[in-house]
Design an enzyme around this catalytic site. Structure first.
Site, PDB file in Angstrom:
ATOM      1  N   GLU A  41      10.590   1.215  10.123  1.00  0.00           N
ATOM      2  CA  GLU A  41      11.571   2.323   9.796  1.00  0.00           C
ATOM      3  C   GLU A  41      10.724   3.578   9.912  1.00  0.00           C
ATOM      4  O   GLU A  41       9.978   4.034   9.155  1.00  0.00           O
ATOM      5  CB  GLU A  41      11.972   2.259   8.352  1.00  0.00           C
ATOM      6  CG  GLU A  41      12.759   0.994   7.983  1.00  0.00           C
ATOM      7  CD  GLU A  41      14.041   1.128   8.456  1.00  0.00           C
ATOM      8  OE1 GLU A  41      14.760   1.978   9.079  1.00  0.00           O
ATOM      9  OE2 GLU A  41      14.728  -0.062   8.309  1.00  0.00           O
ATOM     10  N   CYS A  90      14.189  10.729   5.412  1.00  0.00           N
ATOM     11  CA  CYS A  90      14.115  10.481   6.869  1.00  0.00           C
ATOM     12  C   CYS A  90      15.491  10.574   7.395  1.00  0.00           C
ATOM     13  O   CYS A  90      15.307  10.912   8.693  1.00  0.00           O
ATOM     14  CB  CYS A  90      13.435   9.017   6.841  1.00  0.00           C
ATOM     15  SG  CYS A  90      14.496   8.120   5.671  1.00  0.00           S
ATOM     16  N   LYS A 103       0.903  -1.286  -0.030  1.00  0.00           N
ATOM     17  CA  LYS A 103       0.008  -0.117  -0.113  1.00  0.00           C
ATOM     18  C   LYS A 103       0.809   1.302  -0.029  1.00  0.00           C
ATOM     19  O   LYS A 103       1.420   1.571   1.192  1.00  0.00           O
ATOM     20  CB  LYS A 103      -1.008  -0.034   1.194  1.00  0.00           C
ATOM     21  CG  LYS A 103      -2.228   1.029   0.968  1.00  0.00           C
ATOM     22  CD  LYS A 103      -2.477   1.908   2.002  1.00  0.00           C
ATOM     23  CE  LYS A 103      -1.538   3.176   2.769  1.00  0.00           C
ATOM     24  NZ  LYS A 103      -1.340   4.239   1.764  1.00  0.00           N
ATOM     25  N   GLU A 118      10.885  16.273  14.422  1.00  0.00           N
ATOM     26  CA  GLU A 118      11.367  16.372  13.049  1.00  0.00           C
ATOM     27  C   GLU A 118      10.226  17.043  12.327  1.00  0.00           C
ATOM     28  O   GLU A 118       9.068  17.394  12.601  1.00  0.00           O
ATOM     29  CB  GLU A 118      11.461  15.016  12.553  1.00  0.00           C
ATOM     30  CG  GLU A 118      10.181  14.461  11.655  1.00  0.00           C
ATOM     31  CD  GLU A 118      10.401  12.942  11.202  1.00  0.00           C
ATOM     32  OE1 GLU A 118      11.572  12.729  10.587  1.00  0.00           O
ATOM     33  OE2 GLU A 118       9.652  12.197  11.242  1.00  0.00           O
TER      34      GLU A 118
HETATM   35  P1  TAP Z   1       2.661   8.103   7.944  1.00  0.00           P
HETATM   36  O1  TAP Z   1       1.614   9.169   8.043  1.00  0.00           O
HETATM   37  O2  TAP Z   1       3.159   7.229   9.176  1.00  0.00           O
HETATM   38  O3  TAP Z   1       2.409   7.214   6.871  1.00  0.00           O
HETATM   39  C1  TAP Z   1       3.217   6.244   6.379  1.00  0.00           C
HETATM   40  C2  TAP Z   1       2.277   5.255   5.545  1.00  0.00           C
HETATM   41  O4  TAP Z   1       1.539   4.398   6.448  1.00  0.00           O
HETATM   42  C3  TAP Z   1       1.345   5.758   4.580  1.00  0.00           C
HETATM   43  O5  TAP Z   1       1.194   4.664   3.493  1.00  0.00           O
HETATM   44  C4  TAP Z   1       0.079   5.937   5.240  1.00  0.00           C
HETATM   45  O6  TAP Z   1      -1.284   5.903   4.508  1.00  0.00           O
HETATM   46  C5  TAP Z   1      -0.002   4.545   6.149  1.00  0.00           C
HETATM   47  N1  TAP Z   1      -0.485   4.656   7.281  1.00  0.00           N
HETATM   48  C6  TAP Z   1      -1.365   5.701   7.817  1.00  0.00           C
HETATM   49  N2  TAP Z   1      -2.180   5.156   8.859  1.00  0.00           N
HETATM   50  C7  TAP Z   1      -2.075   3.723   8.935  1.00  0.00           C
HETATM   51  C8  TAP Z   1      -2.642   2.800   9.517  1.00  0.00           C
HETATM   52  N3  TAP Z   1      -3.502   2.995  10.596  1.00  0.00           N
HETATM   53  N4  TAP Z   1      -2.359   1.608   9.246  1.00  0.00           N
HETATM   54  C9  TAP Z   1      -1.446   1.262   8.182  1.00  0.00           C
HETATM   55  N5  TAP Z   1      -0.881   2.428   7.526  1.00  0.00           N
HETATM   56  C10 TAP Z   1      -1.178   3.280   7.865  1.00  0.00           C
HETATM   57  O7  TAP Z   1       4.343   8.816   7.371  1.00  0.00           O
HETATM   58  P2  TAP Z   1       4.289   9.726   6.272  1.00  0.00           P
HETATM   59  O8  TAP Z   1       3.605  11.223   6.814  1.00  0.00           O
HETATM   60  O9  TAP Z   1       3.790   9.371   4.963  1.00  0.00           O
HETATM   61  O10 TAP Z   1       5.901  10.008   6.115  1.00  0.00           O
HETATM   62  C11 TAP Z   1       6.609  10.673   6.848  1.00  0.00           C
HETATM   63  C12 TAP Z   1       7.216   9.884   8.029  1.00  0.00           C
HETATM   64  O11 TAP Z   1       7.933   8.817   7.592  1.00  0.00           O
HETATM   65  C13 TAP Z   1       8.313  10.761   8.684  1.00  0.00           C
HETATM   66  O12 TAP Z   1       8.270  10.675   9.914  1.00  0.00           O
HETATM   67  C14 TAP Z   1       9.504  10.179   8.264  1.00  0.00           C
HETATM   68  O13 TAP Z   1      10.601  10.469   9.197  1.00  0.00           O
HETATM   69  C15 TAP Z   1       9.106   8.702   8.057  1.00  0.00           C
HETATM   70  N6  TAP Z   1      10.235   8.133   7.179  1.00  0.00           N
HETATM   71  C16 TAP Z   1      11.049   7.416   7.719  1.00  0.00           C
HETATM   72  C17 TAP Z   1      11.800   6.439   6.782  1.00  0.00           C
HETATM   73  C18 TAP Z   1      12.755   5.641   7.573  1.00  0.00           C
HETATM   74  S1  TAP Z   1      13.646   4.780   6.502  1.00  0.00           S
HETATM   75  N7  TAP Z   1      12.953   5.463   8.777  1.00  0.00           N
HETATM   76  C19 TAP Z   1      11.898   6.991   5.479  1.00  0.00           C
HETATM   77  C20 TAP Z   1      11.136   7.754   5.048  1.00  0.00           C
HETATM   78  C21 TAP Z   1       9.878   8.187   5.925  1.00  0.00           C
HETATM   79  P3  TAP Z   1      -1.669   7.331   3.693  1.00  0.00           P
HETATM   80  O14 TAP Z   1      -1.014   7.426   2.450  1.00  0.00           O
HETATM   81  O15 TAP Z   1      -3.098   7.301   3.652  1.00  0.00           O
HETATM   82  O16 TAP Z   1      -1.105   8.328   4.887  1.00  0.00           O
END
Ligand code: TAP
Length: 517
Positions: free
Chosen positions: A287, A321, A211, A419
């Protein structure tokens, strides 16, 4: 049997057929690209239940690019059933070496279509095209090739256990795939996050469904099309754009999914871990977020420190990230460092990510940009000194946020602790004669994803690497990741590695076999 014959002839598992789909025509970057807009389940593109759709917005001009099918929990269930059937059926017949061939073929196709993929990524996520080509797509291709090489090198051990005299005993281990794996990924590097996880997962012999983030699922769908061309059997790879709270949650809850690979925020990671436990105790790797410290000593190569310091924050418009969330600059060079950063920022080209001279594109989506504005307002309210940016780029359509610099940031401030995930440099001073104190400050975070240090003193650099609580340490460089090197955080940045040999273990289970003879 057909699958095996095709593989021997090098034509791919399903004969490398074209696949039919509803899609839209993306005319951009002097290209005319057909992009699928349906869910990809069991080797076919299909509409979502009740024809639900997501609106996909181009962050550069805020126009709607297209509508993409939006998966429901029932759609997720269909994909899981297909992946389950493939895991115990067609995929089992494919040998490890043949699996590697399929992955290599897919990588070749991605290479062949890399300009299309980079164009889609750029338009969909706002990534600067040149970076999309090199990193978003380039590193995705590298990941598929790297993990393809592992397929026929996954092996167990023989173990000298105590024999049951007078008989002998042979004990050996087998590394086996886990089964159906769910992958849930964020929006910052859409195809690269997919590839980092899926290449390891598939190399290990699993089947999967992903997803992708709802804001930018288009490269994942183009990738699905290429997987059919490469010849992956139906059900091995499934791609389901949808909402996290709905489709993502259904993946975490599904009783036939045995492993969940997640990249995203720490709060959602914690929530998902609970769902994994409650549903069927599925294995998970997380991650998560970061607030990575970068310590710059006065004895560094300042030109290099400024160059890498800039990219540690502004690379991929800060949607990175491992971005350095906090810079500690030794007081003796602090003012000069800030002066040079500001000089570079003033000449940074902001604009259309498809333009080859652009260095800084739009943020991924509006809610994210709005969050960055609030973040900066909070920094100002707390008394940090805003020396550059802090606002939307004036008089420009699109989600363009001005690269920002804060100085005089105190450790207790919100912007020192949380962050931003955006192009915001947070600078604090430290006294170079008190290395212990800066180490304590660098480690005073619940995150532990990455870190960096700039110094010409090897002892200082190694001592930093010893003492820092982070999964990645960069010395006199930043953002230097490689598909062969393990990547992942400590503390509340999660656990489980992407990339490198360690990533394979995240998608394998060990079986121990004992024979008496
Ligand atoms: P999230 O809001 O956590 O979303 C990540 C993914 O999870 C999206 O596909 C999201 O769907 C999905 N998701 C949301 N709620 C869920 C649930 N209840 N059950 C299962 N999946 C769910 O993060 P983001 O805003 O997309 O990304 C930013 C964050 O990712 C930052 O904190 C960043 O640091 C972190 N990040 C970490 C890394 C590594 S390697 N550590 C790499 C990249 C990013 P939607 O598309 O609907 O939101």
């Amino acid at each position: 049997d057909q699958l095996v014959r095709n593989l021997r002839q090098g034509s791919g598992g399903a004969g490398g057929k074209q696949v039919e789909y509803k899609g839209f025509q993306l005319k951009a970057n002097k290209r005319d690209i057909r992009v699928p807009t349906q869910l990809f389940i069991n080797g076919e593109f299909v509409d979502a239940e009740k024809n639900r759709v997501l609106e996909i917005v181009n962050p550069t001009d805020e126009t709607v690019l297209c509508e993409v099918a939006c998966a429901s929990a029932n759609d997720v269930d269909k994909a899981v059933q297909a992946a389950h059937k493939a895991f115990f059926g067609s995929w089992k017949q494919v040998s490890a070496r043949q699996r590697g061939q399929l992955m290599l073929k897919l990588a070749d196709l991605m290479e062949q279509y890399k300009e299309d993929l980079a164009t889609i990524e750029s338009v969909d996520s706002g990534a600067v095209y040149t970076l999309a080509l090199k990193t978003h797509i380039g590193m995705s291709i590298d990941a598929w090739r790297y993990f393809a090489g592992w397929c026929d090198k996954i092996q167990g051990n023989t173990i000298p256990v105590n024999p049951a005299r007078p008989n002998n005993v042979l004990t050996f281990t087998r590394k086996e795939p886990i089964g159906v794996c769910g992958l849930v990924t964020p929006w910052n590097y859409p195809l690269m996050m997919l590839s980092w996880k899926m290449a390891a997962c598939i190399a290990a012999g699993n089947t999967c469904l992903i997803k992708p983030a709802q804001t930018c699922p288009l490269t994942a769908l183009k990738f699905a099309e290429l997987s059919v061309l490469a010849g992956f059997p139906p059900g091995v790879i499934n791609v389901l754009p949808g909402k996290g709270s709905d489709a993502g949650q259904a993946v975490a809850d599904h009783p036939l999914v045995r492993k969940l690979g997640f990249t995203g925020s720490t709060p959602i990671g914690k929530h998902i871990m609970k769902s994994c436990a409650d549903s069927n105790l599925k294995k998970c790797s997380l991650e998560l977020g970061g607030k990575s410290p970068l310590v710059i000593f006065a004895d560094c190569d300042l030109d290099k420190a400024v160059k890498h310091g800039m990219s540690s924050v502004f690379f991929n418009k800060g949607e990175n990230c491992i971005a350095a969330g906090r810079l500690f600059v030794e007081d003796r060079i602090h003012d000069e460092f800030v002066r040079r950063v500001l000089k570079d920022l003033r000449s940074m080209t902001i604009g259309d990510p498809l333009n080859r001279s652009t260095a800084h594109g739009p943020q991924n989506h509006k809610a994210h940009m709005d969050k960055l504005i609030e973040y900066c307002e909070r920094g100002v309210a707390e008394g940090a000194k805003l020396v550059y940016g802090g606002c939307r780029v004036p008089n420009m359509k699109g989600y363009f946020f001005t690269p920002t610099v804060f100085t005089d940031v105190e450790d207790n401030m919100f912007i020192a602790q949380e962050e931003s995930f955006g192009p915001i440099m947070i600078i604090s001073k430290f006294n170079g004669s008190d290395v212990d104190s800066v180490m304590t400050r660098a480690n005073r975070s619940e995150y532990g994803l990455a870190s960096g240090v700039f110094t010409k003193d090897i002892s200082k650099a190694l001592s930093f690497a010893d003492r820092i609580e982070a999964g990645t340490v960069f010395v006199n460089v930043y953002n230097k990741t490689d598909v062969a090197a393990p990547f992942g955080g400590f503390k509340q940045s999660g656990f489980g590695k992407d990339l490198g040999q360690e990533a394979l273990n995240e998608y394998l289970k060990t079986k121990c076999v004992t024979i008496e003879y």
